[in-house]
Motif scaffolding. Structure first.
Motif, PDB file in Angstrom:
ATOM      1  N   LEU A   1       0.809  -1.214   0.000  1.00 15.54           N
ATOM      2  CA  LEU A   1       0.000   0.000   0.000  1.00 15.54           C
ATOM      3  C   LEU A   1       0.846   1.270   0.000  1.00 15.54           C
ATOM      4  O   LEU A   1       0.399   2.315  -0.494  1.00 15.54           O
ATOM      5  CB  LEU A   1      -0.925  -0.002   1.225  1.00 15.54           C
ATOM      6  CG  LEU A   1      -2.024  -1.064   1.233  1.00 15.54           C
ATOM      7  CD1 LEU A   1      -2.712  -1.103   2.593  1.00 15.54           C
ATOM      8  CD2 LEU A   1      -3.045  -0.798   0.132  1.00 15.54           C
ATOM      9  N   HIS A   2       2.052   1.183   0.552  1.00 14.69           N
ATOM     10  CA  HIS A   2       2.900   2.368   0.678  1.00 14.69           C
ATOM     11  C   HIS A   2       4.316   2.023   0.223  1.00 14.69           C
ATOM     12  O   HIS A   2       5.226   1.844   1.047  1.00 14.69           O
ATOM     13  CB  HIS A   2       2.893   2.862   2.128  1.00 14.69           C
ATOM     14  CG  HIS A   2       1.523   3.153   2.657  1.00 14.69           C
ATOM     15  ND1 HIS A   2       0.849   4.328   2.398  1.00 14.69           N
ATOM     16  CD2 HIS A   2       0.677   2.399   3.415  1.00 14.69           C
ATOM     17  CE1 HIS A   2      -0.332   4.297   2.979  1.00 14.69           C
ATOM     18  NE2 HIS A   2      -0.465   3.139   3.597  1.00 14.69           N
ATOM     19  N   PRO A   3       4.525   1.920  -1.076  1.00 17.13           N
ATOM     20  CA  PRO A   3       5.814   1.466  -1.602  1.00 17.13           C
ATOM     21  C   PRO A   3       6.998   2.372  -1.288  1.00 17.13           C
ATOM     22  O   PRO A   3       8.146   1.947  -1.412  1.00 17.13           O
ATOM     23  CB  PRO A   3       5.569   1.392  -3.123  1.00 17.13           C
ATOM     24  CG  PRO A   3       4.378   2.267  -3.372  1.00 17.13           C
ATOM     25  CD  PRO A   3       3.538   2.159  -2.157  1.00 17.13           C
ATOM     26  N   SER A   4       6.745   3.601  -0.878  1.00 20.35           N
ATOM     27  CA  SER A   4       7.863   4.496  -0.563  1.00 20.35           C
ATOM     28  C   SER A   4       8.494   4.170   0.791  1.00 20.35           C
ATOM     29  O   SER A   4       9.581   4.657   1.113  1.00 20.35           O
ATOM     30  CB  SER A   4       7.399   5.957  -0.556  1.00 20.35           C
ATOM     31  OG  SER A   4       6.519   6.207   0.531  1.00 20.35           O
ATOM     32  N   ILE A   5       7.818   3.340   1.588  1.00 24.25           N
ATOM     33  CA  ILE A   5       8.332   2.963   2.895  1.00 24.25           C
ATOM     34  C   ILE A   5       9.243   1.747   2.758  1.00 24.25           C
ATOM     35  O   ILE A   5       8.966   0.830   1.993  1.00 24.25           O
ATOM     36  CB  ILE A   5       7.170   2.627   3.860  1.00 24.25           C
ATOM     37  CG1 ILE A   5       6.229   3.821   3.994  1.00 24.25           C
ATOM     38  CG2 ILE A   5       7.701   2.232   5.234  1.00 24.25           C
ATOM     39  CD1 ILE A   5       4.973   3.502   4.776  1.00 24.25           C
ATOM     40  N   LYS A   6      10.316   1.721   3.506  1.00 16.81           N
ATOM     41  CA  LYS A   6      11.216   0.570   3.553  1.00 16.81           C
ATOM     42  C   LYS A   6      10.802  -0.308   4.733  1.00 16.81           C
ATOM     43  O   LYS A   6      11.280  -0.136   5.860  1.00 16.81           O
ATOM     44  CB  LYS A   6      12.662   1.033   3.700  1.00 16.81           C
ATOM     45  CG  LYS A   6      13.105   1.970   2.578  1.00 16.81           C
ATOM     46  CD  LYS A   6      14.463   2.578   2.870  1.00 16.81           C
ATOM     47  CE  LYS A   6      14.838   3.616   1.819  1.00 16.81           C
ATOM     48  NZ  LYS A   6      16.122   4.294   2.144  1.00 16.81           N
ATOM     49  N   VAL A   7       9.877  -1.229   4.481  1.00 19.22           N
ATOM     50  CA  VAL A   7       9.294  -2.042   5.553  1.00 19.22           C
ATOM     51  C   VAL A   7      10.235  -3.186   5.902  1.00 19.22           C
ATOM     52  O   VAL A   7      10.638  -3.959   5.034  1.00 19.22           O
ATOM     53  CB  VAL A   7       7.920  -2.594   5.140  1.00 19.22           C
ATOM     54  CG1 VAL A   7       7.340  -3.456   6.267  1.00 19.22           C
ATOM     55  CG2 VAL A   7       6.975  -1.453   4.787  1.00 19.22           C
ATOM     56  N   ASP A   8      10.586  -3.288   7.169  1.00 17.25           N
ATOM     57  CA  ASP A   8      11.385  -4.406   7.666  1.00 17.25           C
ATOM     58  C   ASP A   8      10.426  -5.362   8.358  1.00 17.25           C
ATOM     59  O   ASP A   8       9.884  -5.064   9.422  1.00 17.25           O
ATOM     60  CB  ASP A   8      12.443  -3.912   8.653  1.00 17.25           C
ATOM     61  CG  ASP A   8      13.489  -4.973   8.965  1.00 17.25           C
ATOM     62  OD1 ASP A   8      13.109  -6.162   9.014  1.00 17.25           O
ATOM     63  OD2 ASP A   8      14.663  -4.620   9.148  1.00 17.25           O
ATOM     64  N   ASP A   9      10.190  -6.523   7.733  1.00 15.92           N
ATOM     65  CA  ASP A   9       9.179  -7.447   8.250  1.00 15.92           C
ATOM     66  C   ASP A   9       9.693  -8.364   9.340  1.00 15.92           C
ATOM     67  O   ASP A   9       8.991  -9.286   9.760  1.00 15.92           O
ATOM     68  CB  ASP A   9       8.582  -8.276   7.104  1.00 15.92           C
ATOM     69  CG  ASP A   9       9.618  -9.148   6.419  1.00 15.92           C
ATOM     70  OD1 ASP A   9      10.804  -9.100   6.810  1.00 15.92           O
ATOM     71  OD2 ASP A   9       9.246  -9.882   5.480  1.00 15.92           O
TER      72      ASP A   9
END
Length: 318
Positions: A131-139
């Protein structure tokens, strides 16, 4: 006095309030109200949690807060536009912004995570990234700090986040003392994994479950694909295909994660040398174990053990 505004919304999960106890205990340790916690909502009305508990709240009212914390929920739905706008306005004047669990979705909707690294509950990490590709999500990390924005994984990881905020304000000794009173072994560093290897692997068949149990009990051995396939009474090709279909990982990757899980536990226990840990968990030597830790956790085993020893050291002054 640092003021903390905790943003609530209908149906939030009540476990998200547990981390606030770190601020309460900081006040008790200091003997005065260092932190002032206020519950906020869009309209300043009573808010019902997902389990039915009702929490009294205040309206935002243009008040300035030192720290703004957004809670999470079990089910992630689009937020009310009015709440997002108030959150955006309040966060603009705050020194720090934080979110526990899926509260990261609200920060994302407000544009507060654009271009930043962030964490959230592992079960929702892919949706946050999509939903928010600009965020660098660390899962995988239990919490992440990027500038003045802090986000955590789900459930108990929020406690690690608030202990880190207290440490940021009052130092590691205060954080360590509060952790002991909360019966938390120690404040975990943000680099630790959200979940254990066995929790991550959820095979459907008894056959694969038995192989994983066998692997965990024999980590000192080589544990080749051929050997695991033999334990499952399958050909190597059949076993690899079935294992990947059921767990989403290759047998080799799953075995390495089991070794890492066991090694991390031994290191945090603090009673074993690095050579012993490497031998007992099947890495064979320290260098191989070091490379695996860097890939998985971003830090070598020595750092993890040093952090565990430091944070577990008794504070004789308390």
């Amino acid at each position: 006095m640092p003021s903390i505004g905790v943003v609530l919304f209908p149906g939030f999960q009540v476990m998200n309030l547990a981390p606030l106890t770190a601020f309460e205990f900081a006040n008790l340790e200091l003997g005065h109200d260092f932190y002032d916690v206020t519950f906020l909502s869009e309209e300043g009305l009573p808010i019902r949690t997902s389990i039915g508990m009702v929490i009294e709240t205040d309206a935002f009212s243009g008040r300035r807060f030192d720290t703004v914390i957004v809670v999470g929920s079990i089910k992630v739905d689009p937020s009310a536009p009015g709440l997002i706008e108030r959150l955006r306005e309040t966060a603009a004047t705050a020194r720090r912004i934080a979110a526990t669990c899926t509260g990261a979705f609200l920060l994302a909707e407000a544009g507060l995570l654009d271009g930043r690294k962030a964490a959230t509950h592992w079960a929702h990490a892919r949706d946050l990234q999509r939903l928010h590709p600009s965020i660098k999500v660390d899962d995988d990390r239990i919490f992440v700090s990027d500038g003045n924005v802090w986000t955590s994984a789900g459930m108990t990881a929020g406690i690690d986040l608030t202990l880190a905020l207290v440490e940021d304000d009052l130092g590691p000794e205060m954080s360590k003392s509060i952790a002991r009173k909360l019966v938390v072994y120690h404040r975990r560093t943000g680099g630790q994994s959200q979940f254990s290897a066995l929790l991550e692997l959820q095979p459907r068949s008894d056959r694969v479950q038995k192989v994983l149990a066998y692997a965990r009990s024999n980590l000192r051995n080589e544990l080749s694909v051929e050997g695991l396939a033999e334990a499952a009474r399958l050909s190597s090709r059949q076993f690899s295909r079935i294992f990947r279909d059921e767990t989403g990982q290759s047998p080799a990757k799953a075995v390495e994660n089991l070794r890492l899980d066991a090694a991390r536990t031994m290191l945090e226990d603090g009673r074993h040398s690095l050579d012993t840990v490497a031998q007992e968990t099947g890495f064979a030597d320290r260098e191989r174990m070091r490379r695996a830790f860097l890939r998985a956790f971003g830090q070598p085993p020595q750092v993890l053990r040093r952090n565990a020893r430091h944070l577990a050291t008794p504070d004789i002054s308390s």
